[in-house]
Design a protein around this motif. Structure first.
Motif: not given
Length: 166
Positions: A63-68, A74-79, A88-91, A98-103
């Motif tokens: 799910x996280x990879x797909x939305x990343x 998509x312009x002007x979208x924060x995921x 710490x585990x999330x980081x 290597x995910x860069x587009x999702x927070x």
């Protein structure tokens, strides 16, 4: 309230269920550097909020990879991917994948997001799998409470809702 199961077992959801047209409730979660993040921090943008039980599981990872992947198109979208995992585990997970587009954001401290959106699974102290789209005016334009916690959300519907939101 939404009916949610996890591995076939009924879950008690704590909090307030949100609906399309509602003003998005604010919340406070933690970024990977332990700084506080609120909904207001992304005001003026469309937010696709992906809630997962734990980033370290197969469906949550997918799910996280797909939305990343979709976020970069998509312009002007924060995921925002929110779970009760420790920051710490999330980081560590994001760096390894290597995910860069999702927070990734942690709701472990007080389940502020989970209770504001009605997805705190009381029996597990985890977030129920769900997806929300919030427009730039803080109105909820899409809601999906996934009925079985081990199932995938409707990716296409959520992505189309994020593209359509302004």
């Amino acid at each position: 309230m939404a009916n949610v199961t996890f591995k076939g077992n009924p879950m008690t959801l704590v909090g307030t269920e949100v609906k399309v047209g509602d003003q998005a409730p604010d919340f406070t979660v933690l970024a990977n550097d332990l700084s506080q993040v609120t909904l207001a921090d992304t005001k003026g943008t469309v937010r696709l909020i992906s809630a997962v039980p734990s980033i370290d599981t197969g469906v949550c990872e997918a799910q996280t990879r797909r939305f990343n992947e979709e976020a970069s198109k998509i312009d002007n979208v924060n995921v925002l991917t929110i779970s009760a995992d420790l920051p710490f585990a999330q980081k560590r997970w994001c760096a390894a994948n290597g995910l860069e587009n999702v927070k990734t954001l942690s709701d472990h401290r007080d389940l502020s997001f989970a209770e504001a959106y009605g997805i705190h699974m009381k029996e597990l102290r985890l977030l129920a799998r769900s997806v929300f789209v919030v427009d730039s005016n803080d109105t909820i334009t899409y809601v999906e409470y996934v009925g079985e916690g081990t199932d995938h959300p409707n990716y296409e519907a959520a992505i189309e809702a994020a593209k359509a939101a302004k």
